[in-house]
Write a protein that holds these residues in place. Structure first.
Motif, mmCIF file in Angstrom:
data_model
loop_
_atom_site.group_PDB
_atom_site.id
_atom_site.type_symbol
_atom_site.label_atom_id
_atom_site.label_comp_id
_atom_site.label_asym_id
_atom_site.label_seq_id
_atom_site.Cartn_x
_atom_site.Cartn_y
_atom_site.Cartn_z
ATOM 1 N N ARG A 1 3.207 -11.416 -13.469
ATOM 2 C CA ARG A 1 3.011 -11.269 -15.067
ATOM 3 C C ARG A 1 2.628 -9.708 -15.072
ATOM 4 O O ARG A 1 1.651 -9.393 -14.714
ATOM 5 N N LYS A 2 3.379 -8.949 -16.000
ATOM 6 C CA LYS A 2 3.042 -7.617 -16.249
ATOM 7 C C LYS A 2 1.490 -7.260 -17.006
ATOM 8 O O LYS A 2 1.525 -8.413 -17.547
ATOM 9 N N SER B 1 3.153 -9.525 -25.864
ATOM 10 C CA SER B 1 2.753 -8.098 -25.852
ATOM 11 C C SER B 1 2.755 -7.371 -26.940
ATOM 12 O O SER B 1 3.346 -7.532 -27.876
ATOM 13 N N SER C 1 2.060 -1.459 -19.104
ATOM 14 C CA SER C 1 3.226 -1.154 -19.541
ATOM 15 C C SER C 1 3.594 0.164 -20.440
ATOM 16 O O SER C 1 4.561 0.580 -20.682
ATOM 17 N N GLN D 1 -0.729 -6.016 -19.474
ATOM 18 C CA GLN D 1 -0.626 -5.453 -20.784
ATOM 19 C C GLN D 1 -0.662 -3.961 -20.579
ATOM 20 O O GLN D 1 0.184 -3.222 -21.280
ATOM 21 N N GLY E 1 8.308 -10.396 -19.557
ATOM 22 C CA GLY E 1 6.970 -9.556 -19.365
ATOM 23 C C GLY E 1 6.603 -10.083 -17.672
ATOM 24 O O GLY E 1 5.445 -9.801 -17.254
#
Lengths: 458, 458
Positions: free
Chosen positions: A329-330, A379, A335, A332, A315
């Motif tokens: 961090r991606k 996720s 994505s 949520q 992530g």
């Protein structure tokens, strides 16, 4: 022998006076030698020792004999002793590991626990010079950078390896001279098939066919690699100290690490590589699943324009933001595209300690998972390339294979929501939860997930 | 295939437009592929090609067949071709080498000569990815630092390796697809026993027993090692530029290289190591016979007091002089005590080009040697530990063994003067000259030594 080991201990500062040391004692020649030598050096070094033997619940009577011998030896030497019994086969099944891997996990868990109980400062293990050559080849053949080529370090965290400077033959000669017996096979049995093949087939063949001193030569190259690795880490650290920027959350945990792109661009490729790895580690701890290709694609952003980004495992993303390169961090929501995101179910999460024997809910909308097994950020999303899950028996299956087996029509597959830990899927919602994350007797903490008005509830 | 190779050529800047390239063509699959591919890329890259085949005078008809095939192929492709015949077996005998080593020496000599005749700029050789994995293991098992772990470089001096990015299987598939034939075995026959064992026994076993992708993994680790090595060289060079001092003779040749001891002491061990190696190279060119122990003992002088020194091979010393560490040539007089020095014979040296067939003096006081074979500085002295000579048949013998065989009484052995090139003895005066330095048909330059009123003339 004492001299060699004592020199090595001093040169690498393995112990300080007053150290309380857990000695890992299998009962095999190596660990018997370790205990005997440390016991002899106890006063010189100012150490307190405690021997810990792990009985793996495998190999029946032979293992009982090893435990008994380890206990007797400790008693003779006047060293406090404890034997801890585990079920390595069960642990292996529950965690989708090989029995050898499970054994290793369990041993280090127990050593660490015993260390805390003993108010200990160090854990001494019996790896020797031949183990080191084997480790270097193992890493080289299975894929590694300089760090792996360097083999095992004399000190890692609390773990120290006082015997790395002596070979198996010296150990056996020493025990023979002193008339000290040991248990045959007890160490070999703890290493896996591949390591055994390197030790008993490939290394002897290299010695025979290529060079009799191959073992020492491998160690020498490994030492150079370890020194180079340490130096490159230091250089990378210096660059991050001078040119790095970071974001932290309220708890002080680093959530994003950035660096001045122009400064990094001026460095050699190997330094770019080390800096980016260090950035990833500062946000994520684990480098698991991070390959050279990931690092290179992040480095390529140094040449790109602002806003460009690449996905990394666990992530994470690497993103170029004006004059800086960031590892973050991606988010949520980021994505999945918006239209699809609205159809994703909402989940309520609850985290609480697990009491042994507690009843696990058995319904389609409330699931419990072992919280400590989660490595990346969770996720909720649709499937992505590379997603996999662990099935009963410990095998891995890609989510695609799973969906084919479940006869889910192709056009439906993209619409099934799932909960993922990086690429490792915990729960294909409506279908299956991964064996790997299931609650077991070893679970300390539960994460409960409850479906809450989503459209795809199963 | 073209794509991969062209990318590799461009990324590593193997060629510039206008390059005139000698292509080493054995007739085996690898070199046939090299010639065909370079010929296809000739216009794109702006190259002029010339194929050179070396006939080693071994393997009878098979070798003749290879030469003929190489010639025919070049003709078909419209590439100028030359075949050079050598006697590798003879060369091996004369130089105390294995036939494979002799073949390699001769090939590179011929390629270089042909390059000059062709006004060429590059020599292209056909090493591929699998050769690279083999080379890395070969170096690792026989002893190497990071440089050897890096394997072969895409460019070294005039030599370029355009096929390093493709594997043997791809090469064979490419030739099969194009319907181009090649000579079986012609390359394998040129490699030695040990390399063959790594290629045909050890590497396949590693793939089978440890990891199917071991070849690629080894290359990846090698690439990291090569990058680290290049970076460390650069750092060492920077330190010598900032903190180095040197002495040169009238011709501008560096005779001594010093460095500020305090500045070097502040650096990591690996940098000290690289700096000292670079200092030795700057005085001596060759690092032959220089081991890790030598480098470490020189580094230890950083902690020592002024005046302390250690002997290195090739007549070098490392010496601490006040705040500087120096690498110097040992002074001839310095190495023997005065009383003994007066008894050493005086020698007149004369250097001149060798004309084939010229008669070589056959007496005890005038000797001719192949000047180009001398690696270190010559010294006239008594024997030292480690001195050796090459005898007829190519074997090496220590001078001690030689003297025992010659039944020279123990008390006489210390009194016999000799001429030495580092530890390699050219002439035990009064007894024997070393095979290795003898005049052959390949000798370009002669060094004549004539005894001149010494006491120990033989």
């Amino acid at each position: 022998m004492y001299r060699t080991i004592l020199d090595y201990i001093r040169r690498n500062r393995l112990f300080s006076p007053g150290d309380r040391v857990i000695v890992a004692l299998s009962g095999g020649a190596d660990s018997v030698c370790l205990l005997v030598v440390l016991n002899e050096l106890r006063e010189v070094l100012g150490l307190e020792l405690k021997a810990v033997h792990v009985h793996h619940g495998l190999r029946g009577k032979e293992a009982d004999r090893d435990s008994e011998y380890a206990g007797r030896l400790s008693e003779t030497l006047g060293v406090p002793f404890v034997c801890v019994r585990v079920d390595a086969a069960l642990y292996a099944r529950e965690h989708g590991m090989s029995v050898e891997e499970a054994g290793r996990h369990l041993r280090y868990q127990i050593f660490e626990k015993e260390r805390l109980d003993f108010s200990g400062t160090k854990i001494a293990v019996a790896h020797h010079r031949d183990d080191q050559a084997e480790t270097i080849l193992y890493n080289l053949f299975r894929g590694t950078g300089l760090k792996g080529l360097g083999g095992m370090r004399p000190v890692r965290d609390n773990i120290v390896r006082p015997l790395l400077s002596v070979g198996r033959e010296e150990i056996l000669a020493y025990l023979a001279e002193k008339g000290i017996s040991y248990c045959e096979d007890s160490t070999n049995a703890q290493t896996d098939y591949v390591r055994n093949r390197i030790r008993s087939l490939i290394l002897p063949e290299i010695r025979e066919e290529v060079n009799r001193r191959a073992g020492e030569n491998i160690l020498h190259a490994g030492e150079m690699a370890a020194q180079a690795d340490a130096y490159l880490e230091k250089q990378a650290d210096g660059i991050l100290k001078a040119w790095g920027v970071r974001e932290t959350d309220e708890a002080g945990t680093i959530t994003a690490q950035g660096v001045d792109a122009k400064a990094l661009l001026a460095e050699d490729d190997i330094i770019k590589n080390y800096v980016i790895r260090m950035m990833i580690r500062s946000v994520n701890e684990s480098m698991k699943d991070i390959t050279m290709t990931h690092v290179e694609s992040a480095a390529a952003l140094l040449f790109g324009s602002s806003g460009r980004q690449v996905d990394l495992p666990c992530g994470l993303i690497a993103v170029r933001i004006f004059d800086e390169l960031w590892i973050k961090r991606k988010k949520q929501e980021g994505s999945v595209d918006k239209e699809r995101a609205v159809s994703l179910p909402e989940l309520d999460f609850k985290i609480f300690p697990y009491k042994k024997g507690q009843e696990i809910p058995k319904n389609g909308y409330t699931k419990w998972f072992d919280y400590d097994k989660i490595k990346c950020a969770l996720s909720v999303r649709y499937r992505e390339t590379g997603d996999y899950m662990t099935l009963a028996g410990g095998g891995r299956k890609t989510v695609k294979e799973f969906m084919i087996n479940e006869k889910i029509p192709k056009e439906e597959r993209e619409k099934i929501p799932l909960v993922a830990d990086g690429s490792h899927v915990l729960w294909v919602i409506g279908y299956r939860i991964s064996e790997y994350y299931k609650i077991t007797d070893d679970t300390h903490t539960v994460i409960q997930m409850q479906l809450n008005g989503g459209k795809n509830n199963g």
